[in-house]
Write a protein that holds these residues in place. Structure first.
Motif, PDB file in Angstrom:
ATOM      1  N   VAL A 148       0.705  -1.179   0.003  1.00 12.02           N
ATOM      2  CA  VAL A 148       0.131  -0.085   0.022  1.00 12.02           C
ATOM      3  C   VAL A 148       0.715   1.438  -0.221  1.00 12.02           C
ATOM      4  CG1 VAL A 148      -1.447   1.451   1.275  1.00 12.02           C
ATOM      5  CG2 VAL A 148      -2.031  -1.110   0.811  1.00 12.02           C
ATOM      6  N   GLY A 149       2.027   1.339   0.659  1.00 11.65           N
ATOM      7  CA  GLY A 149       2.742   2.478   0.781  1.00 11.65           C
ATOM      8  C   GLY A 149       3.322   2.786  -0.539  1.00 11.65           C
ATOM      9  N   ILE A 150       3.736   1.782  -1.270  1.00 10.16           N
ATOM     10  CA  ILE A 150       4.246   1.957  -2.768  1.00 10.16           C
ATOM     11  C   ILE A 150       3.273   2.437  -3.570  1.00 10.16           C
ATOM     12  CG2 ILE A 150       5.123   0.707  -4.792  1.00 10.16           C
ATOM     13  CD1 ILE A 150       6.530  -1.415  -2.647  1.00 10.16           C
ATOM     14  N   LEU A 151       1.973   1.737  -3.516  1.00  8.87           N
ATOM     15  CA  LEU A 151       0.965   2.393  -4.281  1.00  8.87           C
ATOM     16  C   LEU A 151       0.487   3.714  -3.962  1.00  8.87           C
ATOM     17  CD1 LEU A 151      -1.374  -1.081  -4.348  1.00  8.87           C
ATOM     18  CD2 LEU A 151       0.343  -0.358  -6.103  1.00  8.87           C
ATOM     19  N   PHE A 152       0.589   4.064  -2.840  1.00  9.42           N
ATOM     20  CA  PHE A 152       0.051   5.394  -2.292  1.00  9.42           C
ATOM     21  C   PHE A 152       1.062   6.448  -2.869  1.00  9.42           C
ATOM     22  CE2 PHE A 152      -1.111   8.271   1.482  1.00  9.42           C
ATOM     23  CZ  PHE A 152      -1.844   9.010   0.569  1.00  9.42           C
ATOM     24  N   ASP A 153       2.502   6.129  -2.632  1.00 12.22           N
ATOM     25  CA  ASP A 153       3.376   7.127  -2.886  1.00 12.22           C
ATOM     26  C   ASP A 153       3.473   7.334  -4.658  1.00 12.22           C
ATOM     27  OD1 ASP A 153       4.392   7.386  -0.506  1.00 12.22           O
ATOM     28  OD2 ASP A 153       5.923   5.742  -0.479  1.00 12.22           O
ATOM     29  N   GLN A 154       3.086   6.270  -5.266  1.00 11.93           N
ATOM     30  CA  GLN A 154       3.053   6.507  -6.998  1.00 11.93           C
ATOM     31  C   GLN A 154       2.056   7.363  -7.122  1.00 11.93           C
ATOM     32  OE1 GLN A 154       5.708   5.963  -8.820  1.00 11.93           O
ATOM     33  NE2 GLN A 154       6.767   5.255  -6.966  1.00 11.93           N
ATOM     34  N   ALA A 155       0.750   7.072  -6.665  1.00 11.18           N
ATOM     35  CA  ALA A 155      -0.383   7.586  -6.964  1.00 11.18           C
ATOM     36  C   ALA A 155      -0.230   9.371  -6.417  1.00 11.18           C
ATOM     37  CB  ALA A 155      -1.585   7.140  -6.064  1.00 11.18           C
ATOM     38  N   ARG A 156       0.421   9.469  -5.286  1.00 10.59           N
ATOM     39  CA  ARG A 156       0.737  10.970  -5.014  1.00 10.59           C
ATOM     40  C   ARG A 156       1.567  11.764  -5.704  1.00 10.59           C
ATOM     41  NH1 ARG A 156       2.798  10.560   0.808  1.00 10.59           N
ATOM     42  NH2 ARG A 156       2.554  12.999   0.691  1.00 10.59           N
ATOM     43  N   GLU A 157       2.297  11.041  -6.661  1.00  7.12           N
ATOM     44  CA  GLU A 157       3.360  11.749  -7.496  1.00  7.12           C
ATOM     45  C   GLU A 157       2.397  12.202  -8.781  1.00  7.12           C
ATOM     46  OE1 GLU A 157       6.692   9.390  -8.524  1.00  7.12           O
ATOM     47  OE2 GLU A 157       7.644   9.324  -6.510  1.00  7.12           O
ATOM     48  N   SER A 158       1.459  11.690  -9.088  1.00 12.66           N
ATOM     49  CA  SER A 158       0.858  12.060 -10.373  1.00 12.66           C
ATOM     50  C   SER A 158       0.050  13.249 -10.153  1.00 12.66           C
ATOM     51  CB  SER A 158       0.027  10.915 -10.745  1.00 12.66           C
ATOM     52  OG  SER A 158      -1.079  11.408 -11.899  1.00 12.66           O
ATOM     53  N   ASP A 159       0.161  14.072 -10.790  1.00 11.89           N
ATOM     54  CA  ASP A 159      -0.761  15.400 -10.778  1.00 11.89           C
ATOM     55  C   ASP A 159      -2.100  15.301 -10.973  1.00 11.89           C
ATOM     56  OD1 ASP A 159       1.578  16.870 -10.803  1.00 11.89           O
ATOM     57  OD2 ASP A 159       1.717  17.534 -12.709  1.00 11.89           O
ATOM     58  N   ARG A 160      -2.366  14.163 -11.715  1.00  8.20           N
ATOM     59  CA  ARG A 160      -3.955  13.689 -11.944  1.00  8.20           C
ATOM     60  C   ARG A 160      -4.715  13.133 -10.645  1.00  8.20           C
ATOM     61  NH1 ARG A 160      -2.959  10.498 -17.276  1.00  8.20           N
ATOM     62  NH2 ARG A 160      -1.305   9.894 -16.046  1.00  8.20           N
ATOM     63  N   PHE A 161      -3.671  12.966  -9.522  1.00  7.98           N
ATOM     64  CA  PHE A 161      -4.036  12.182  -8.503  1.00  7.98           C
ATOM     65  C   PHE A 161      -4.624  13.376  -7.440  1.00  7.98           C
ATOM     66  CE2 PHE A 161      -3.883  10.522  -3.930  1.00  7.98           C
ATOM     67  CZ  PHE A 161      -4.912   9.257  -4.230  1.00  7.98           C
ATOM     68  N   HIS A 162      -4.287  14.569  -7.724  1.00 11.13           N
ATOM     69  CA  HIS A 162      -4.149  15.810  -6.509  1.00 11.13           C
ATOM     70  C   HIS A 162      -5.439  16.680  -7.194  1.00 11.13           C
ATOM     71  CE1 HIS A 162      -0.763  14.434  -4.039  1.00 11.13           C
ATOM     72  NE2 HIS A 162      -0.341  14.301  -5.307  1.00 11.13           N
ATOM     73  N   LEU A 163      -6.283  16.417  -7.999  1.00 11.93           N
ATOM     74  CA  LEU A 163      -7.148  17.473  -8.374  1.00 11.93           C
ATOM     75  C   LEU A 163      -8.195  17.498  -6.864  1.00 11.93           C
ATOM     76  CD1 LEU A 163      -8.543  16.240 -11.603  1.00 11.93           C
ATOM     77  CD2 LEU A 163      -7.005  18.186 -11.237  1.00 11.93           C
ATOM     78  N   HIS A 164      -8.836  18.731  -6.681  1.00  8.79           N
ATOM     79  CA  HIS A 164      -9.223  18.958  -5.599  1.00  8.79           C
ATOM     80  C   HIS A 164     -10.305  17.929  -5.274  1.00  8.79           C
ATOM     81  CE1 HIS A 164     -11.213  21.370  -2.493  1.00  8.79           C
ATOM     82  NE2 HIS A 164     -12.416  21.310  -2.998  1.00  8.79           N
ATOM     83  N   SER A 165     -10.416  17.569  -3.948  1.00  4.29           N
ATOM     84  CA  SER A 165     -11.450  16.667  -3.487  1.00  4.29           C
ATOM     85  C   SER A 165     -12.291  17.265  -2.332  1.00  4.29           C
ATOM     86  CB  SER A 165     -10.851  15.498  -2.932  1.00  4.29           C
ATOM     87  OG  SER A 165     -11.725  14.384  -2.632  1.00  4.29           O
ATOM     88  N   ARG A 166     -13.580  16.826  -2.304  1.00  6.73           N
ATOM     89  CA  ARG A 166     -14.313  17.484  -1.061  1.00  6.73           C
ATOM     90  C   ARG A 166     -13.839  17.178   0.193  1.00  6.73           C
ATOM     91  NH1 ARG A 166     -17.968  15.738  -5.227  1.00  6.73           N
ATOM     92  NH2 ARG A 166     -18.667  14.174  -3.770  1.00  6.73           N
ATOM     93  N   LEU A 167     -13.224  18.134   0.875  1.00 12.23           N
ATOM     94  CA  LEU A 167     -12.715  17.747   2.240  1.00 12.23           C
ATOM     95  C   LEU A 167     -13.706  17.273   3.210  1.00 12.23           C
ATOM     96  CD1 LEU A 167      -9.962  20.734   2.406  1.00 12.23           C
ATOM     97  CD2 LEU A 167     -10.133  18.449   1.156  1.00 12.23           C
ATOM     98  N   GLU A 168     -14.805  17.944   3.241  1.00  9.25           N
ATOM     99  CA  GLU A 168     -15.781  17.687   4.060  1.00  9.25           C
ATOM    100  C   GLU A 168     -16.227  16.029   4.039  1.00  9.25           C
ATOM    101  OE1 GLU A 168     -16.120  20.220   2.136  1.00  9.25           O
ATOM    102  OE2 GLU A 168     -15.669  21.917   3.872  1.00  9.25           O
TER     103      GLU A 168
END
Length: 249
Positions: A186-206
């Protein structure tokens, strides 16, 4: 930049896209060759250019090229056969959880299919981790998780801080699980997802906070089934909120 092959080369080998030279030459060569294979510049069944050509293209020694090819072989991207050179293997042979391979796949994923698959696998594994956490929680574990949960509540108005607190929460859940293999993957998968700009689009925080509250409550009360379901749902729904449109699904 491109390192051009010698004009007197005996065969028309593809020119590998290479970045500017750095002190960690081997890392750069491996990364660029992995990217070339993932993009299809070097197709399955084809041979890597000879050492001399690669040395010229990358501006490195034969020793660096040989070590780089060994790293590719370890990642399942090529096979070295006596008399046949170094042949590129099909994608089925690749080590997809290798950080370099996965990073190249995500970077060259025009349809977002890899990120879709990554989120599906991550949801399954994090669900198992949350179940384990709920079944084996200690009071010390719960106190760390309460602290992480409160940090998310406190940062709801600050998206970068909230996202950092989100990471802390998931790490706290992982620390409560005895399934170290699942936590590592999971750590490997999450790290790679976070490196992608497409993963960081605004998400509803609430909404994200509410999903974490559900996971937290299930772990706190010791309900493995609910903890797993809540975590699976959170990971899948969070990706759907972030996922930009693409030509194909």
């Amino acid at each position: 930049m491109l390192w051009h092959m010698p004009t007197d080369a005996a065969a028309p080998y593809p020119t590998i896209a290479a970045r500017a030279r750095t002190p960690r030459l081997g890392v750069t060569v491996v990364t660029d060759l992995v990217s070339a294979i993932v993009r299809g510049d070097l197709a399955p069944g084809s041979s890597l250019p000879p050492e001399a050509v690669l040395c010229e293209q990358f501006g490195v020694s034969r020793t660096v090229i040989r070590e780089s090819v060994k790293r590719l072989e370890e990642k399942g991207l090529v096979t070295v056969a006596q008399g046949r050179g170094t042949q590129v293997l099909p994608a089925a042979s690749w080590n997809l959880v290798d950080a370099t391979v996965l990073s190249a796949l995500v970077a060259n994923d025009a349809t977002l299919g890899i990120l879709d698959d990554l989120s599906t696998v991550r949801a399954s594994l994090e669900g198992v981790i949350a179940r384990d956490a709920a079944a084996h929680r200690s009071e010390a574990d719960l106190e760390r998780l309460r602290t992480a949960m409160q940090l998310m509540r406190d940062t709801i108005e600050d998206e970068p801080a909230f996202n950092a607190a989100d990471v802390v929460f998931h790490q706290a859940v992982g620390e409560m699980s005895a399934n170290r293999l699942a936590v590592n993957i999971v750590g490997i998968l999450f790290d790679q997802a976070r490196e992608s700009d497409r993963f960081h689009l605004h998400s509803r925080l609430e909404t994200t906070l509410e999903e974490h509250e559900r996971v937290f409550a299930a772990i706190e009360t010791g309900d493995p089934d609910e903890a797993e379901a809540a975590m699976r749902s959170h990971i899948a729904d969070a990706w759907e909120r972030r996922r930009p449109p693409s030509p194909k699904r």
